[in-house]
Design a protein around this motif. Structure first.
Motif, PDB file in Angstrom:
ATOM      1  N   PRO A  21     -56.078  26.436  45.576  1.00  0.00           N
ATOM      2  CA  PRO A  21     -55.571  27.915  45.594  1.00  0.00           C
ATOM      3  C   PRO A  21     -54.749  28.153  44.275  1.00  0.00           C
ATOM      4  O   PRO A  21     -54.298  29.469  43.943  1.00  0.00           O
ATOM      5  N   GLY A  22     -54.171  27.337  43.609  1.00  0.00           N
ATOM      6  CA  GLY A  22     -53.623  27.509  42.451  1.00  0.00           C
ATOM      7  C   GLY A  22     -51.976  27.639  42.616  1.00  0.00           C
ATOM      8  O   GLY A  22     -51.598  27.444  43.640  1.00  0.00           O
ATOM      9  N   TRP A  23     -51.284  27.798  41.561  1.00  0.00           N
ATOM     10  CA  TRP A  23     -49.914  27.726  41.450  1.00  0.00           C
ATOM     11  C   TRP A  23     -49.087  29.034  41.054  1.00  0.00           C
ATOM     12  O   TRP A  23     -49.590  29.559  40.234  1.00  0.00           O
ATOM     13  N   VAL A  24     -48.500  29.585  41.906  1.00  0.00           N
ATOM     14  CA  VAL A  24     -47.817  30.917  41.685  1.00  0.00           C
ATOM     15  C   VAL A  24     -46.288  30.473  40.824  1.00  0.00           C
ATOM     16  O   VAL A  24     -45.658  30.159  41.451  1.00  0.00           O
ATOM     17  N   PRO A  25     -46.302  30.846  39.694  1.00  0.00           N
ATOM     18  CA  PRO A  25     -44.865  30.706  38.881  1.00  0.00           C
ATOM     19  C   PRO A  25     -43.866  31.409  39.545  1.00  0.00           C
ATOM     20  O   PRO A  25     -43.907  32.470  40.074  1.00  0.00           O
ATOM     21  N   PRO A  26     -42.552  30.738  39.863  1.00  0.00           N
ATOM     22  CA  PRO A  26     -41.533  31.311  40.428  1.00  0.00           C
ATOM     23  C   PRO A  26     -41.038  32.675  40.381  1.00  0.00           C
ATOM     24  O   PRO A  26     -40.868  33.540  41.062  1.00  0.00           O
ATOM     25  N   ALA A  27     -41.121  32.964  38.977  1.00  0.00           N
ATOM     26  CA  ALA A  27     -40.884  34.377  38.411  1.00  0.00           C
ATOM     27  C   ALA A  27     -41.711  35.421  39.153  1.00  0.00           C
ATOM     28  O   ALA A  27     -41.339  36.372  39.484  1.00  0.00           O
ATOM     29  N   VAL A  28     -43.032  35.179  39.298  1.00  0.00           N
ATOM     30  CA  VAL A  28     -43.704  36.022  40.060  1.00  0.00           C
ATOM     31  C   VAL A  28     -43.639  36.094  41.491  1.00  0.00           C
ATOM     32  O   VAL A  28     -43.546  37.115  42.181  1.00  0.00           O
ATOM     33  N   VAL A  29     -43.257  34.936  42.194  1.00  0.00           N
ATOM     34  CA  VAL A  29     -42.905  34.918  43.684  1.00  0.00           C
ATOM     35  C   VAL A  29     -41.703  35.775  43.808  1.00  0.00           C
ATOM     36  O   VAL A  29     -41.632  36.603  44.597  1.00  0.00           O
ATOM     37  N   ARG A  61     -46.552  44.492  39.043  1.00  0.00           N
ATOM     38  CA  ARG A  61     -45.147  44.435  38.192  1.00  0.00           C
ATOM     39  C   ARG A  61     -44.919  45.807  37.463  1.00  0.00           C
ATOM     40  O   ARG A  61     -43.770  46.200  37.422  1.00  0.00           O
ATOM     41  N   LEU A  62     -46.080  46.136  36.732  1.00  0.00           N
ATOM     42  CA  LEU A  62     -45.611  47.638  36.169  1.00  0.00           C
ATOM     43  C   LEU A  62     -45.362  48.681  36.991  1.00  0.00           C
ATOM     44  O   LEU A  62     -44.358  49.572  36.736  1.00  0.00           O
ATOM     45  N   ALA A  63     -45.837  48.848  38.160  1.00  0.00           N
ATOM     46  CA  ALA A  63     -45.785  49.890  39.175  1.00  0.00           C
ATOM     47  C   ALA A  63     -44.221  49.871  39.628  1.00  0.00           C
ATOM     48  O   ALA A  63     -43.548  50.831  39.871  1.00  0.00           O
ATOM     49  N   LYS A  64     -43.689  48.276  39.719  1.00  0.00           N
ATOM     50  CA  LYS A  64     -42.654  48.154  40.351  1.00  0.00           C
ATOM     51  C   LYS A  64     -41.191  48.847  39.633  1.00  0.00           C
ATOM     52  O   LYS A  64     -40.213  49.255  40.012  1.00  0.00           O
ATOM     53  N   VAL A  65     -41.386  48.994  38.381  1.00  0.00           N
ATOM     54  CA  VAL A  65     -40.497  49.525  37.351  1.00  0.00           C
ATOM     55  C   VAL A  65     -40.810  50.884  37.289  1.00  0.00           C
ATOM     56  O   VAL A  65     -40.394  51.512  36.227  1.00  0.00           O
ATOM     57  N   GLY A  66     -41.794  51.363  37.974  1.00  0.00           N
ATOM     58  CA  GLY A  66     -42.018  53.079  37.954  1.00  0.00           C
ATOM     59  C   GLY A  66     -42.895  53.459  37.153  1.00  0.00           C
ATOM     60  O   GLY A  66     -43.142  54.687  37.018  1.00  0.00           O
ATOM     61  N   ALA A  71     -50.481  34.785  33.725  1.00  0.00           N
ATOM     62  CA  ALA A  71     -50.965  35.428  32.546  1.00  0.00           C
ATOM     63  C   ALA A  71     -50.528  36.982  32.825  1.00  0.00           C
ATOM     64  O   ALA A  71     -50.030  37.756  31.961  1.00  0.00           O
ATOM     65  N   GLY A  72     -51.021  37.293  34.105  1.00  0.00           N
ATOM     66  CA  GLY A  72     -50.754  38.903  34.364  1.00  0.00           C
ATOM     67  C   GLY A  72     -49.323  39.265  34.259  1.00  0.00           C
ATOM     68  O   GLY A  72     -48.986  40.335  33.722  1.00  0.00           O
ATOM     69  N   TRP A  73     -48.491  38.371  34.729  1.00  0.00           N
ATOM     70  CA  TRP A  73     -47.001  38.418  34.501  1.00  0.00           C
ATOM     71  C   TRP A  73     -46.516  38.860  33.170  1.00  0.00           C
ATOM     72  O   TRP A  73     -45.871  39.454  32.877  1.00  0.00           O
ATOM     73  N   LEU A  74     -46.985  37.667  32.241  1.00  0.00           N
ATOM     74  CA  LEU A  74     -46.333  37.690  31.083  1.00  0.00           C
ATOM     75  C   LEU A  74     -46.860  38.837  30.270  1.00  0.00           C
ATOM     76  O   LEU A  74     -46.310  39.347  29.453  1.00  0.00           O
ATOM     77  N   ALA A  75     -48.148  39.179  30.643  1.00  0.00           N
ATOM     78  CA  ALA A  75     -48.753  40.445  29.911  1.00  0.00           C
ATOM     79  C   ALA A  75     -48.006  41.751  30.232  1.00  0.00           C
ATOM     80  O   ALA A  75     -47.714  42.488  29.396  1.00  0.00           O
ATOM     81  N   ALA A  76     -47.886  41.872  31.418  1.00  0.00           N
ATOM     82  CA  ALA A  76     -47.322  43.123  31.767  1.00  0.00           C
ATOM     83  C   ALA A  76     -45.644  43.166  31.279  1.00  0.00           C
ATOM     84  O   ALA A  76     -45.475  44.128  30.622  1.00  0.00           O
ATOM     85  N   ASN A  77     -44.853  41.876  31.120  1.00  0.00           N
ATOM     86  CA  ASN A  77     -43.653  41.962  30.488  1.00  0.00           C
ATOM     87  C   ASN A  77     -43.769  42.282  29.084  1.00  0.00           C
ATOM     88  O   ASN A  77     -42.767  42.893  28.503  1.00  0.00           O
ATOM     89  N   ARG A  78     -44.733  41.853  28.052  1.00  0.00           N
ATOM     90  CA  ARG A  78     -45.197  42.230  27.001  1.00  0.00           C
ATOM     91  C   ARG A  78     -45.143  43.611  26.959  1.00  0.00           C
ATOM     92  O   ARG A  78     -44.462  44.368  25.935  1.00  0.00           O
ATOM     93  N   LEU A  79     -46.087  44.277  27.809  1.00  0.00           N
ATOM     94  CA  LEU A  79     -46.245  45.734  27.640  1.00  0.00           C
ATOM     95  C   LEU A  79     -45.004  46.367  28.012  1.00  0.00           C
ATOM     96  O   LEU A  79     -44.524  47.291  27.106  1.00  0.00           O
ATOM     97  N   LEU A  80     -44.140  45.984  28.935  1.00  0.00           N
ATOM     98  CA  LEU A  80     -42.624  46.875  29.115  1.00  0.00           C
ATOM     99  C   LEU A  80     -42.032  46.520  28.016  1.00  0.00           C
ATOM    100  O   LEU A  80     -41.232  47.453  27.481  1.00  0.00           O
ATOM    101  N   GLY A  81     -41.907  45.180  27.365  1.00  0.00           N
ATOM    102  CA  GLY A  81     -41.050  45.168  26.109  1.00  0.00           C
ATOM    103  C   GLY A  81     -41.396  46.105  25.096  1.00  0.00           C
ATOM    104  O   GLY A  81     -40.660  46.529  24.429  1.00  0.00           O
TER     105      GLY A  81
END
Lengths: 526, 541
Positions: B70-78, B31-36, B522-532
């Motif tokens: 296997p767990g569930w991948v939230p749509p936002a991550v997909v 997530r972080l790398a994708k925004v540079g 959790a990784g997705w939300l944390a990365a968003n927080r970092l970017l925010g």
């Protein structure tokens, strides 16, 4: 023709009497009908053996709402709470842990076992005080229905939301933990001394069918502090003349406001004509009409015995079926020729004017629960022991004493069912366990009354012998007590109301349910 | 790949260092790398995947013992990482329970088929089954909504959250009056009571109750097990009572797909790189020090390791106030799950078990809720259950590649094996073997001749799981799923939104909201927080 009574209250327990008193105070012609010969429900004093008066079931008081004491001027009618001086927990190593009336003394005592806990206890006490403050307004409010969009409910929900916001994050989070954790886990975060944690967590299991390590037991810790908060007196007190004296004082206030009270008047059922309560029929056939009927009985009796389930929506009948009672406590009342001699504090002393708690460790309590989980009474039960005659000598003949022992766990559904033999075996277990700490006890016993949950149900009518008219579990509180949508003291039957401890906030000799029900009735019936 | 040399504390070599290459670490890094951002991903183990990692436990035999679900991948991550191509295997994965030798109850995901099987035991239960499954999945669905967004919190909720909150409010109302009540009522409920409300059949209750005690050191009678049941059904296909759909490409499919995404996005990945410290200056993270002493400068650190390790072991206490450290120290982990992996020369026979399809799903060997509760009692006192709750699956039926030469792997999950044993006793090999023997016996009891098929047997106690996966106390939850350790209380009260008191240090592991089983959530939300925070100019950004 208009009926002679505006309101009939079914059941002369303390909540029923409180409701009646408030209704009469507002000018409603009110009749209270009690099945037994004595008023008070589970809050009664009875002379079981000549000269020996027992607070048969409920034995201490701390939560009686101060506004009720004021509104009904209960002291004028004989309310007189004598403080319980202390709590002493005998330890297995012959030592003891005590909490005394004097905080400094308590602190010194705690230091003896753990200086760290002595410090923590101060902060803990302050937090509990704030938590009790945070809960208090909720005890005094009619639960809003979270599913409703009515202005009243939305206002209530906003008020509630606002209340939680006003607590600020820290206290809100602390309250959240208190509501969801097990008392053992919660106390582990504060204290290190096992017997202290055990004695404190014991208050979290009273009246529930849960062990101290089961989530949802922590918040009952608050009860100890709520009493303290309101009281002109200390956390736990003892009514002069026994708990029945509280009921008598409320009854006195009710009569003073013009309430008619009939004992030995068992209600057969509530009369319902096209969805409207019109009165009651007594066992024996006497019909008494009234504009409204208020049931102080528990939800199971209120909805499945006094009225026909067919008059109720299935969802409510189902919710009542799911409502958990699971009586888990017993009571042993002893008439003693003299005072017990506890080896940890020999001889007579202030500790005998307080409570003695048999809770040496959390594991002890948890194992007591394990026995009950599988349908046996605890081989080594938790016990809360008081000697009322030390506080109020009039409870027993000169030189003699009465001992009240609250016991947990004793499951209502015992394997193979309760028999006289099993009741006595249970009594023996209790006496033997106490005798481990007070060896002279057996030789002092003149009479013994053993009450199982089944006995409590038979005598008081409380379903499954649950002393709170239904477990105080998170899923049975506030707008879920006793059932979603019907937590506002109303019922689907017009003119038929509920006011027992099976409604919010319920539990303990609080009277809040009775008062809130009366307020709701007065608000919504001309 | 190897990282560029240490840029020293000044000119930071990386914008962000992500610690731990499990699902959350990989998602956060990508997530972080994708925004540079220049991102370095550090993994302590030699392979990626964290809990989902496939290990070769015996020559030619592989398994992902903690990756059964296997767990569930939230749509936002997909969507955000373009994982749409990652296909799940729609094949039925039933939940079965052994009633006794030669007799099983198998609950297909298909409500009708399940009801058919239940009818043998109780006609009324069979009639209620479809309503029950749709009910719990509806409630789990709402929980899923809560898991897509940062946890709402009385203290932290700001104006910016209002739209999200309103959205939640509407979805909540969409549950309908009954649903709303049932949701609130079910969370604190015990799964025992929940099932008693619905059913009478002992085996049926025993089967479903297993979902309420997963990796939770409580029995089915304990409050909150109702919530645990719902939590593990978030993202599960309707009708399923245990777990989500497996990946068509096998257990490692998700990790492999993510690794590609991360590398393509330019993430530098280093394995065998264990972190020893997070360095802080002026209340802000400025780098990490590896176990080998290497220093790596960065502007932000996102740790998917457990909160206790990250905050109490890697950060110098001078930067944290005692109250906060006390709260972190109080997080309950309580690993109580052990795993036993069996290498088999052939597929074992389970007389009475409907089909091999059932073995590809989950088979519980515990016939009653009372037996589950009794298994839990021992753990309360720090003992291993005399008769542990054992649930087994044969992953090679769906992923033959896990075993060479058409042979098979059987994985058993065992409750309760507490990490902390009474009087501080150790999980020595003797104790571990004793547990493995009990498990083998339990399987032998319903699969005569099973023992003879076993070529290798590897047992992992919670302490082994801690060593192998870096899971504190061997707890796959990285913080047990008590009602006081979820949402805005996860990992600790008031810090449910992935930031920490140290600027530039973020938590994004399973130990944070939304918790275990939500792959990358959790990784997705944390990365968003970092970017925010970077946009908001907070911390070192």
């Amino acid at each position: 023709m208009t009926p002679r009574y505006d309101a009939i209250v079914v059941g002369g327990g303390h909540n029923g009497l409180v409701a009646a008193a408030y209704l009469a105070r507002a000018g409603r012609r009110t009749l209270v009908l009690e099945r037994r010969h004595v008023l008070g429900g589970a809050a009664v004093t009875e002379e079981i053996f000549p000269g020996f008066k027992f607070t048969v079931f409920s034995y201490v008081v701390s939560l009686l709402r101060p506004e009720i004491i004021r509104d009904l001027e209960l002291p004028r009618h004989g309310l007189q709470i004598l403080p319980l001086e202390s709590t002493v927990t005998p330890l297995d190593n012959g030592d003891y842990l005590a909490g005394w009336a004097d905080p400094d003394e308590t602190r010194r005592e705690l230091c003896r076992h753990s200086p760290r806990d002595a410090d923590a206890a101060v902060v803990f006490g302050r937090l509990m005080h704030h938590m009790a403050m945070a809960v208090k307004p909720i005890l005094g409010m009619v639960p809003p229905d979270p599913t409703s969009l009515s202005p009243g409910d939305l206002a209530g929900l906003l008020k509630l939301g606002g209340h939680f916001r006003s607590l600020g994050p820290e206290r809100f989070h602390a309250l959240h933990k208190l509501m969801t954790m097990s008392s053992a886990d919660y106390l582990d975060e504060w204290f290190e001394f096992g017997p202290l944690k055990a004695t404190k967590s014991a208050s979290g299991i009273i009246g529930t069918f849960l062990g101290p390590r089961s989530p949802g037991t922590a918040y009952v810790l608050l009860h100890h502090y709520m009493g303290e908060l309101d009281g002109a007196f200390r956390a736990w007190g003892f009514q002069k003349g026994g708990t029945g004296g509280i009921s008598e004082s409320i009854a006195g206030a009710a009569r003073a406001h013009g309430v008619t009270i009939r004992t030995s008047a068992a209600v057969e059922r509530v009369l319902v004509r096209n969805g409207q309560a019109t009165g009651v029929v007594l066992e024996g056939g006497e019909e008494i009409p009234a504009k409204i009927v208020v049931s102080g009985l528990d939800p199971r009796l209120t909805f499945t015995r006094l009225v026909e389930p067919k008059d109720l929506p299935d969802s409510l009948v189902e919710a009542v079926r799911r409502f958990k009672f699971r009586g888990s406590s017993g009571k042993v009342n002893l008439a003693l020729a003299g005072l017990p001699n506890f080896t940890c504090i020999p001889g007579e002393g202030p500790h005998l004017r307080g409570a003695v708690s048999i809770s040496p460790s959390v594991e002890y309590l948890e194992r007591a629960y394990d026995d009950a989980k599988y349908g046996e009474f605890s081989r080594h039960p938790y016990m809360d022991i008081v000697i009322p005659s030390m506080i109020d000598p009039s409870m027993a003949p000169p030189g003699k004493h009465v001992m009240s022992v609250f016991v947990q766990y004793a499951p209502y559904n015992l394997n193979g069912g309760w028999t006289d033999a099993k009741r006595e075996a249970f009594g023996d277990t209790v006496v033997d366990t106490i005798a481990r700490y007070a060896p002279n006890l057996k030789s002092l016993i003149l009479h013994r009354q053993v009450l199982t949950p089944l006995d409590m149900e038979r005598i008081t009518g409380l379903s499954e012998g649950n002393i709170f008219q239904g477990e105080l579990a998170l899923q049975q509180l506030f707008f879920l007590r006793p059932a979603p949508r019907w937590a506002k003291y109303r019922t689907p039957i017009r003119g038929y109301w509920q006011c027992g401890a099976g409604t919010h906030p319920g539990g303990g000799i609080m009277g809040a349910s009775g008062r809130l029900a009366a307020m709701e009735i007065l608000r919504s019936t001309p | 790949m190897s990282a560029p040399g240490n840029g020293g504390a000044r000119g930071a070599a990386f914008d962000a260092v992500v610690i731990g290459a499990g699902a959350n670490g990989l998602v956060a890094a990508a997530r972080l790398a994708k925004v540079g951002l220049r991102v370095l991903l550090l993994e302590r183990a030699e392979s990626l995947g964290g809990q989902g990692a496939v290990i070769e436990f015996a020559p030619g035999f592989r398994a992902a013992p903690l990756g059964q679900d296997p767990g569930w991948v939230p749509p936002a991550v997909v969507r955000g990482l373009g994982l749409e191509s990652l296909a799940a295997d729609p094949a039925d994965a039933p939940l079965s329970v052994a009633i006794g030798p030669g007799s099983f109850l198998t609950l297909s995901r298909d409500a009708e088929r399940a009801a058919e099987a239940i009818r043998v035991h109780s006609v009324s239960d069979a009639a209620k089954w479809p309503a029950f499954t749709s009910q719990v999945h509806r409630l789990a669905g709402f929980l899923g909504e809560l898991y897509r967004t940062p946890a709402p919190d009385v203290g932290l909720t700001s104006l910016g959250d209002v739209p999200a909150l309103l959205g939640l409010g509407l979805k909540y109302r969409a549950l309908g009056g009954e649903g709303m009540i049932e949701f609130l009522r079910t969370l604190p409920l015990s799964v025992w009571e929940l099932l008693d409300d619905w059913f009478e059949s002992a085996p049926l209750k025993a089967a479903v109750a297993t979902g309420g005690i997963q990796d939770y050191r409580q029995g089915p009678r304990s409050g909150g097990t109702g919530f645990v049941l719902l939590h593990h059904l978030v993202g599960a296909p309707v009708g399923s009572m245990r777990g989500r759909l497996p990946w068509r490409g096998g257990p490692s499919a998700f990790t492999e797909a993510l690794e590609q995404v991360a590398r393509r996005a330019g993430v530098t990945i280093r394995t065998g790189a264990a972190v020893a410290r997070v360095t802080v200056r002026d209340d802000a993270a400025e780098g990490v020090i590896l176990a080998n002493g290497e220093e790596i400068a960065t502007r932000a650190v996102l740790s998917t390791a457990d909160p206790t390790r990250t905050l109490l072991e890697w950060v110098d206490p001078v930067w944290l106030d005692p109250e906060f450290m006390h709260a972190v120290g109080n997080i309950r982990y309580r690993g109580c799950t052990a795993v036993v992996m069996f290498a088999l020369d052939a597929i074992p026979e389970f007389p009475g078990l409907a089909s091999q399809e059932a073995l590809a799903g989950l088979v519980s060997l515990t016939p009653s809720v009372v037996a589950l509760e009794k298994a839990a009692d021992a753990a309360k006192y720090g003992d291993v259950s005399e008769n542990p709750h054992v649930e087994i699956t044969v992953p090679t039926l769906r992923s033959p590649a896990l075993a060479d030469g058409g042979r098979h792997v059987l994985v058993a999950r065992v409750h309760y094996a507490p990490y902390r044993l009474r009087d501080g006793a150790a999980w020595d090999p003797a104790r571990r073997d004793a547990l493995a023997d009990r498990v083998t016996e339990a399987i032998e009891a319903v699969s005569p001749g099973f023992g003879a098929r076993v070529l290798h047997r590897v047992a992992m106690s919670p302490q082994d799981l801690e060593e192998r996966y870096g899971l504190r106390e061997g707890a796959p939850t990285q913080g047990e799923l008590g009602l006081d350790q979820i949402l805005f209380m996860r990992p600790v009260a008031g810090w449910g939104r992935h930031a920490t008191p140290i600027a530039g240090l973020y938590l994004g592991g399973v130990g944070t909201h939304p918790g275990p089983g939500i792959l990358g959530g959790a990784g997705w939300l944390a990365a968003n927080r970092l970017l925010g925070d970077r946009r908001g100019g907070k911390g070192r950004a």
